[in-house]
Design a protein around this motif. Structure first.
Motif, PDB file in Angstrom:
ATOM      1  N   UNK A   8       0.797  -1.233   0.000  1.00  8.52           N
ATOM      2  CA  UNK A   8       0.000   0.000   0.000  1.00  8.52           C
ATOM      3  C   UNK A   8       0.826   1.278   0.000  1.00  8.52           C
ATOM      4  N   UNK A   9       2.136   1.155   0.115  1.00 11.59           N
ATOM      5  CA  UNK A   9       2.971   2.333   0.364  1.00 11.59           C
ATOM      6  C   UNK A   9       4.161   2.453  -0.577  1.00 11.59           C
ATOM      7  N   UNK A  10       4.614   3.683  -0.721  1.00 12.25           N
ATOM      8  CA  UNK A  10       5.886   3.986  -1.366  1.00 12.25           C
ATOM      9  C   UNK A  10       6.702   4.788  -0.364  1.00 12.25           C
ATOM     10  N   UNK A  11       7.944   4.379  -0.163  1.00 12.76           N
ATOM     11  CA  UNK A  11       8.877   5.128   0.669  1.00 12.76           C
ATOM     12  C   UNK A  11       9.914   5.712  -0.269  1.00 12.76           C
ATOM     13  N   UNK A  12      10.088   7.019  -0.185  1.00 11.85           N
ATOM     14  CA  UNK A  12      10.970   7.715  -1.112  1.00 11.85           C
ATOM     15  C   UNK A  12      11.761   8.785  -0.376  1.00 11.85           C
ATOM     16  N   UNK A  13      12.762   9.312  -1.070  1.00  8.08           N
ATOM     17  CA  UNK A  13      13.541  10.406  -0.499  1.00  8.08           C
ATOM     18  C   UNK A  13      12.626  11.591  -0.205  1.00  8.08           C
ATOM     19  N   UNK A  69       4.353   7.498   1.625  1.00 10.72           N
ATOM     20  CA  UNK A  69       3.116   7.973   1.010  1.00 10.72           C
ATOM     21  C   UNK A  69       2.279   6.788   0.559  1.00 10.72           C
ATOM     22  N   UNK A  70       0.966   7.026   0.449  1.00 10.06           N
ATOM     23  CA  UNK A  70       0.088   5.964  -0.023  1.00 10.06           C
ATOM     24  C   UNK A  70       0.354   5.726  -1.506  1.00 10.06           C
ATOM     25  N   UNK A  71       0.344   4.477  -1.878  1.00 11.50           N
ATOM     26  CA  UNK A  71       0.563   4.121  -3.280  1.00 11.50           C
ATOM     27  C   UNK A  71      -0.612   4.578  -4.143  1.00 11.50           C
ATOM     28  N   UNK A  72      -1.809   4.503  -3.577  1.00 11.04           N
ATOM     29  CA  UNK A  72      -3.029   4.797  -4.327  1.00 11.04           C
ATOM     30  C   UNK A  72      -3.078   6.240  -4.846  1.00 11.04           C
ATOM     31  N   UNK A  77       2.036  10.430   4.421  1.00  7.08           N
ATOM     32  CA  UNK A  77       1.415  10.067   5.699  1.00  7.08           C
ATOM     33  C   UNK A  77       2.424   9.947   6.838  1.00  7.08           C
ATOM     34  N   UNK A  78       3.720   9.904   6.537  1.00 12.60           N
ATOM     35  CA  UNK A  78       4.690   9.770   7.618  1.00 12.60           C
ATOM     36  C   UNK A  78       6.114   9.691   7.118  1.00 12.60           C
ATOM     37  N   UNK A  79       6.995   9.409   8.060  1.00 15.07           N
ATOM     38  CA  UNK A  79       8.406   9.160   7.778  1.00 15.07           C
ATOM     39  C   UNK A  79       8.755   7.793   8.343  1.00 15.07           C
ATOM     40  N   UNK A  80       9.587   7.055   7.635  1.00 11.92           N
ATOM     41  CA  UNK A  80      10.090   5.780   8.126  1.00 11.92           C
ATOM     42  C   UNK A  80      11.417   5.531   7.437  1.00 11.92           C
ATOM     43  N   UNK A  97       4.140   8.884  12.067  1.00  9.45           N
ATOM     44  CA  UNK A  97       3.026   9.015  11.129  1.00  9.45           C
ATOM     45  C   UNK A  97       2.014  10.028  11.628  1.00  9.45           C
ATOM     46  N   UNK A  98       1.347  10.680  10.685  1.00 17.52           N
ATOM     47  CA  UNK A  98       0.262  11.575  11.047  1.00 17.52           C
ATOM     48  C   UNK A  98      -0.793  10.795  11.822  1.00 17.52           C
ATOM     49  N   UNK A  99      -1.432  11.452  12.781  1.00 15.02           N
ATOM     50  CA  UNK A  99      -2.422  10.790  13.638  1.00 15.02           C
ATOM     51  C   UNK A  99      -3.533  10.119  12.828  1.00 15.02           C
ATOM     52  N   UNK A 100      -3.957  10.731  11.728  1.00 17.09           N
ATOM     53  CA  UNK A 100      -5.036  10.166  10.918  1.00 17.09           C
ATOM     54  C   UNK A 100      -4.663   8.834  10.269  1.00 17.09           C
ATOM     55  N   UNK A 101      -3.385   8.509  10.238  1.00 15.08           N
ATOM     56  CA  UNK A 101      -2.932   7.279   9.571  1.00 15.08           C
ATOM     57  C   UNK A 101      -2.353   6.273  10.554  1.00 15.08           C
TER      58      UNK A 101
END
Length: 168
Positions: A8-13, A69-72, A77-80, A97-101
């Motif tokens: 569901x996610x993409x992690x990028x610079x 970020x969400x892939x969709x 939505x956050x940092x990891x 992550x943001x509280x909503x996520x």
């Protein structure tokens, strides 16, 4: 630059254009409570944080905290990611992550992908630090297979933190 992709996610610079998101995330109540106030109050402060934090670590280490970020729809939505701190012998996994996520499995999914990424770096072990009262982060670290190894205090700080570790 995309680094990790999960279901569901993409992690990028983190890019300088992510300044508004960074400003929001670093002023979330959870960030302020468990990570601390970094003094990021303006978009210029956020750009400075991006330059001296994630971007500097990418240049120095080849990894760092990645924007999640969400892939969709590519909503940030956050940092990891991975952090090499002078005060820790091993590389540290970190996430926020943001509280909503939160409580939707995103942090675990991103962290699991980050552990797999770390295996490709030929690291022997990962560590993580968290506040003693950050029960949700501790639970996630344990779900990743990390074990509480003890307690530590970072230089120039007084808070005793939990230290988790995982042999990879």
């Amino acid at each position: 630059m995309k680094v990790i992709e999960t279901d569901r996610l993409i992690l990028r610079w983190v890019e300088y254009s992510d300044d508004a998101f960074i400003l929001t995330l670093l002023n979330e109540p959870g960030w302020l409570q468990y990570i601390g106030d970094k003094g990021i109050k303006t978009l210029d402060d956020a750009k400075d944080y991006i330059a001296s934090g994630p971007r500097a670590m990418y240049e120095r280490e080849g990894f760092g905290l990645f924007l999640t970020e969400t892939k969709e729809d590519h909503t940030p939505i956050g940092l990891c990611g991975l952090i090499k701190r002078a005060s820790l012998e091993d590389v540290d996994i970190g996430f926020a992550f943001l509280a909503d996520y939160q409580s939707k499995g995103y942090a675990y999914e991103a962290a699991r992908g980050t552990v797999e990424f770390a295996k490709g770096l030929n690291l022997n072990r990962l560590v993580a630090i968290t506040s003693k009262d950050n029960y949700s982060s501790a639970k996630l670290l344990e779900k990743l297979g990390m074990e509480l190894e003890g307690y530590m205090t970072l230089p120039n700080d007084t808070e005793e933190l939990k230290l988790f570790a995982l042999n990879i």
